[in-house]
Design an enzyme around this catalytic site. Structure first.
Site, PDB file in Angstrom:
ATOM      1  N   TYR A 155       0.848  -1.198   0.000  1.00  0.00           N
ATOM      2  CA  TYR A 155       0.000   0.000   0.000  1.00  0.00           C
ATOM      3  C   TYR A 155       0.891   1.258   0.000  1.00  0.00           C
ATOM      4  O   TYR A 155       0.535   2.290  -0.562  1.00  0.00           O
ATOM      5  CB  TYR A 155      -0.977  -0.004   1.178  1.00  0.00           C
ATOM      6  CG  TYR A 155      -2.178   0.905   0.959  1.00  0.00           C
ATOM      7  CD1 TYR A 155      -3.063   0.691  -0.089  1.00  0.00           C
ATOM      8  CD2 TYR A 155      -2.422   1.984   1.812  1.00  0.00           C
ATOM      9  CE1 TYR A 155      -4.160   1.522  -0.286  1.00  0.00           C
ATOM     10  CE2 TYR A 155      -3.516   2.819   1.625  1.00  0.00           C
ATOM     11  CZ  TYR A 155      -4.384   2.583   0.570  1.00  0.00           C
ATOM     12  OH  TYR A 155      -5.468   3.414   0.385  1.00  0.00           O
ATOM     13  N   LYS A 162      -3.284   8.634   2.656  1.00  0.00           N
ATOM     14  CA  LYS A 162      -4.513   8.464   3.451  1.00  0.00           C
ATOM     15  C   LYS A 162      -4.333   9.031   4.856  1.00  0.00           C
ATOM     16  O   LYS A 162      -5.293   9.564   5.438  1.00  0.00           O
ATOM     17  CB  LYS A 162      -4.916   6.983   3.517  1.00  0.00           C
ATOM     18  CG  LYS A 162      -5.407   6.391   2.190  1.00  0.00           C
ATOM     19  CD  LYS A 162      -6.618   7.108   1.616  1.00  0.00           C
ATOM     20  CE  LYS A 162      -7.283   6.304   0.506  1.00  0.00           C
ATOM     21  NZ  LYS A 162      -8.321   7.096  -0.192  1.00  0.00           N
TER      22      LYS A 162
HETATM   23  P1  NAD Z   1     -12.738   3.254  -8.192  1.00  0.00           P
HETATM   24  O1  NAD Z   1     -11.645   3.006  -9.175  1.00  0.00           O
HETATM   25  O2  NAD Z   1     -14.078   2.772  -8.552  1.00  0.00           O
HETATM   26  O3  NAD Z   1     -12.831   4.802  -7.853  1.00  0.00           O
HETATM   27  C1  NAD Z   1     -11.700   5.641  -7.853  1.00  0.00           C
HETATM   28  C2  NAD Z   1     -12.148   6.898  -8.551  1.00  0.00           C
HETATM   29  O4  NAD Z   1     -11.122   7.872  -8.513  1.00  0.00           O
HETATM   30  C3  NAD Z   1     -12.483   6.657 -10.039  1.00  0.00           C
HETATM   31  O5  NAD Z   1     -13.795   7.066 -10.297  1.00  0.00           O
HETATM   32  C4  NAD Z   1     -11.485   7.546 -10.759  1.00  0.00           C
HETATM   33  O6  NAD Z   1     -12.028   8.111 -11.926  1.00  0.00           O
HETATM   34  C5  NAD Z   1     -11.243   8.593  -9.694  1.00  0.00           C
HETATM   35  N1  NAD Z   1     -10.021   9.364  -9.952  1.00  0.00           N
HETATM   36  C6  NAD Z   1      -8.725   8.968  -9.946  1.00  0.00           C
HETATM   37  N2  NAD Z   1      -7.922   9.982 -10.303  1.00  0.00           N
HETATM   38  C7  NAD Z   1      -8.735  11.046 -10.535  1.00  0.00           C
HETATM   39  C8  NAD Z   1      -8.501  12.386 -10.966  1.00  0.00           C
HETATM   40  N3  NAD Z   1      -7.269  12.836 -11.242  1.00  0.00           N
HETATM   41  N4  NAD Z   1      -9.574  13.202 -11.101  1.00  0.00           N
HETATM   42  C9  NAD Z   1     -10.837  12.770 -10.846  1.00  0.00           C
HETATM   43  N5  NAD Z   1     -11.105  11.524 -10.454  1.00  0.00           N
HETATM   44  C10 NAD Z   1     -10.068  10.669 -10.297  1.00  0.00           C
HETATM   45  O7  NAD Z   1     -12.229   2.627  -6.810  1.00  0.00           O
HETATM   46  P2  NAD Z   1     -12.827   2.715  -5.336  1.00  0.00           P
HETATM   47  O8  NAD Z   1     -12.233   1.574  -4.624  1.00  0.00           O
HETATM   48  O9  NAD Z   1     -14.271   2.900  -5.371  1.00  0.00           O
HETATM   49  O10 NAD Z   1     -12.124   4.043  -4.756  1.00  0.00           O
HETATM   50  C11 NAD Z   1     -12.850   5.106  -4.183  1.00  0.00           C
HETATM   51  C12 NAD Z   1     -12.155   5.571  -2.890  1.00  0.00           C
HETATM   52  O11 NAD Z   1     -12.293   4.541  -1.904  1.00  0.00           O
HETATM   53  C13 NAD Z   1     -10.671   5.857  -3.015  1.00  0.00           C
HETATM   54  O12 NAD Z   1     -10.343   6.972  -2.231  1.00  0.00           O
HETATM   55  C14 NAD Z   1     -10.057   4.622  -2.410  1.00  0.00           C
HETATM   56  O13 NAD Z   1      -8.775   4.897  -1.909  1.00  0.00           O
HETATM   57  C15 NAD Z   1     -11.040   4.349  -1.296  1.00  0.00           C
HETATM   58  N6  NAD Z   1     -11.011   3.004  -0.710  1.00  0.00           N
HETATM   59  C16 NAD Z   1     -11.076   1.898  -1.488  1.00  0.00           C
HETATM   60  C17 NAD Z   1     -11.071   0.633  -0.906  1.00  0.00           C
HETATM   61  C18 NAD Z   1     -11.119  -0.636  -1.739  1.00  0.00           C
HETATM   62  O14 NAD Z   1     -10.694  -1.686  -1.255  1.00  0.00           O
HETATM   63  N7  NAD Z   1     -11.629  -0.581  -2.961  1.00  0.00           N
HETATM   64  C19 NAD Z   1     -11.005   0.521   0.493  1.00  0.00           C
HETATM   65  C20 NAD Z   1     -10.957   1.677   1.262  1.00  0.00           C
HETATM   66  C21 NAD Z   1     -10.957   2.918   0.653  1.00  0.00           C
HETATM   67  O1  0WE Z   2      -7.126   2.900  -1.774  1.00  0.00           O
HETATM   68  C1  0WE Z   2      -7.167   1.862  -2.401  1.00  0.00           C
HETATM   69  C2  0WE Z   2      -6.825   1.860  -3.875  1.00  0.00           C
HETATM   70  C3  0WE Z   2      -5.582   2.660  -4.095  1.00  0.00           C
HETATM   71  C4  0WE Z   2      -5.016   2.707  -5.477  1.00  0.00           C
HETATM   72  C5  0WE Z   2      -4.973   1.624  -6.340  1.00  0.00           C
HETATM   73  C6  0WE Z   2      -4.367   1.757  -7.586  1.00  0.00           C
HETATM   74  C7  0WE Z   2      -4.240   0.622  -8.534  1.00  0.00           C
HETATM   75  C8  0WE Z   2      -4.083   1.083  -9.958  1.00  0.00           C
HETATM   76  C9  0WE Z   2      -4.423   3.891  -5.869  1.00  0.00           C
HETATM   77  N1  0WE Z   2      -3.817   4.037  -7.067  1.00  0.00           N
HETATM   78  C10 0WE Z   2      -3.787   3.003  -7.906  1.00  0.00           C
HETATM   79  N2  0WE Z   2      -3.130   3.175  -9.090  1.00  0.00           N
HETATM   80  C11 0WE Z   2      -3.180   2.273 -10.094  1.00  0.00           C
HETATM   81  O2  0WE Z   2      -2.527   2.463 -11.141  1.00  0.00           O
HETATM   82  N3  0WE Z   2      -7.499   0.696  -1.741  1.00  0.00           N
HETATM   83  C12 0WE Z   2      -7.753   0.757  -0.319  1.00  0.00           C
HETATM   84  C13 0WE Z   2      -7.537  -0.636  -2.375  1.00  0.00           C
HETATM   85  C14 0WE Z   2      -6.186  -1.245  -2.187  1.00  0.00           C
HETATM   86  O3  0WE Z   2      -5.168  -0.927  -3.026  1.00  0.00           O
HETATM   87  C15 0WE Z   2      -4.042  -1.591  -2.571  1.00  0.00           C
HETATM   88  C16 0WE Z   2      -4.378  -2.337  -1.435  1.00  0.00           C
HETATM   89  C17 0WE Z   2      -5.744  -2.112  -1.174  1.00  0.00           C
HETATM   90  C18 0WE Z   2      -6.526  -2.684  -0.060  1.00  0.00           C
HETATM   91  C19 0WE Z   2      -2.752  -1.564  -3.066  1.00  0.00           C
HETATM   92  C20 0WE Z   2      -1.773  -2.337  -2.436  1.00  0.00           C
HETATM   93  C21 0WE Z   2      -2.090  -3.080  -1.307  1.00  0.00           C
HETATM   94  C22 0WE Z   2      -3.392  -3.101  -0.798  1.00  0.00           C
END
Ligand code: NAD
Ligand code: 0WE
Length: 263
Positions: A155, A162
């Site tokens: 991560y 974060k």
């Molecule tokens: P997702 O890919 O569906 O959403 C990420 C969004 O970020 C996308 O809609 C993308 O278009 C947008 N984005 C990235 N760069 C951008 C930019 N320059 N301008 C505008 N938009 C931009 O994935 P998600 O998992 O739904 O992520 C949403 C949030 O939840 C993120 O902050 C992620 O860190 C957080 N999160 C995700 C998880 C997980 O396991 N999926 C867990 C905890 C927190």
């Molecule tokens: O916040 C996230 C997603 C973060 C994320 C993921 C990507 C993959 C593709 C941010 N940037 C990128 N850029 C890319 O090009 N999560 C909480 C989901 C997540 O992502 C991980 C995790 C978990 C959980 C990445 C490494 C290890 C664990």
């Protein structure tokens, strides 16, 4: 719970997005929704989904660009005369930063991008939204992850971003509190979204988390959405600066896997 509230959702990429679960829940609770999309590639997806949630307000906004943020609120103010809530569900770091030893893979440029897109953009949206939120006792919401507080493999710099985002929730809560606005974050457990796809061993992470969480399972985007609805609603009028875990309880545990340890 959200009847007559105008809510802007930033971060829908597709139906698997956490922002989509939030939109679904907020729509069911009676909110009026508007959306931004990152770029033309995602536009059709977002427009189609927005329609299902009764919205035809979809505005381009790459949060890396100050002008696009400003312009998005100019567009929004043409359709709504006020705004009650902004949902920030955006996170990004260059892929190379999220695979390998933190000490070896972290770069100045990757650090900068991760913090810009994942943390600063929340402040930028809060600033740009101020004018439309005036006098409405509004709420700002963002999405975080446990990697801000604990280390886990890969991560890496996202954990720092974060941590910064969570600190900014507290500072924004104080700053926006004077206008009656609340600022909170949800720390979600791992969910298979676009941002999670391509992350090394993500399926393993899902089963690891499910196996160790008190509820014995992972969470859904809808469960995150329902908590977002609560935090955006007047039911949460006393909550600000807070980080709410929606992770099936994973974060309160330790000694996971003890059964497998040698004695
Ligand atoms: P997702 O890919 O569906 O959403 C990420 C969004 O970020 C996308 O809609 C993308 O278009 C947008 N984005 C990235 N760069 C951008 C930019 N320059 N301008 C505008 N938009 C931009 O994935 P998600 O998992 O739904 O992520 C949403 C949030 O939840 C993120 O902050 C992620 O860190 C957080 N999160 C995700 C998880 C997980 O396991 N999926 C867990 C905890 C927190
Ligand atoms: O916040 C996230 C997603 C973060 C994320 C993921 C990507 C993959 C593709 C941010 N940037 C990128 N850029 C890319 O090009 N999560 C909480 C989901 C997540 O992502 C991980 C995790 C978990 C959980 C990445 C490494 C290890 C664990």
């Amino acid at each position: 719970m959200l009847k007559d509230k105008n809510i802007l959702i930033v971060g829908v990429a597709n139906k698997h997005s956490i922002a989509a679960g939030i939109a679904q829940s907020m729509h069911e609770q009676g909110a009026n929704l508007a959306f931004t999309y990152q770029n033309e590639r995602l536009k059709d997806n977002v427009v189609k989904l927005a329609k299902e949630w009764g919205s035809d307000v979809c505005i381009p906004c790459d949060v890396a660009d100050d002008n696009e943020i400003t312009e998005a609120f100019v567009e929004l103010s043409k359709v709504w005369d006020g705004l009650d809530c902004i949902v920030h569900a955006v996170g990004f770091a260059p892929r190379e930063e999220l695979d390998g030893n933190f000490l070896e893979v972290t770069t100045r440029e990757g650090f900068k991008i991760a913090h810009d897109i994942s943390s600063y953009s929340f402040i930028a949206l809060a600033q740009a939204g101020q004018e439309m939120m005036k006098g409405r006792n509004g709420s700002l919401l963002t999405l975080s992850y446990l990697g801000s507080q604990r280390t886990l493999p890969n991560y890496n710099v996202m954990g720092l971003a974060k941590a910064s985002l969570e600190a900014s929730v507290r500072y924004l809560a104080v700053a926006a509190g004077k206008d009656g606005h609340r600022v909170n974050a949800i720390s979600a457990g791992p969910i298979k979204t676009l941002a999670a796809s391509g992350v090394k061993n993500f399926r393993k992470m899902l089963s690891y988390n499910a196996g160790r969480a008190p509820l014995g399972r992972n969470v859904t985007t809808k469960e995150v959405g329902n908590t977002a609805s609560f935090l955006a609603s007047d039911m949460a009028s006393g909550i600000t600066g807070e980080l709410v875990y929606v992770d099936a309880g994973f974060n309160v545990t330790a000694m996971g896997g003890i059964e497998e340890a040698e004695s």
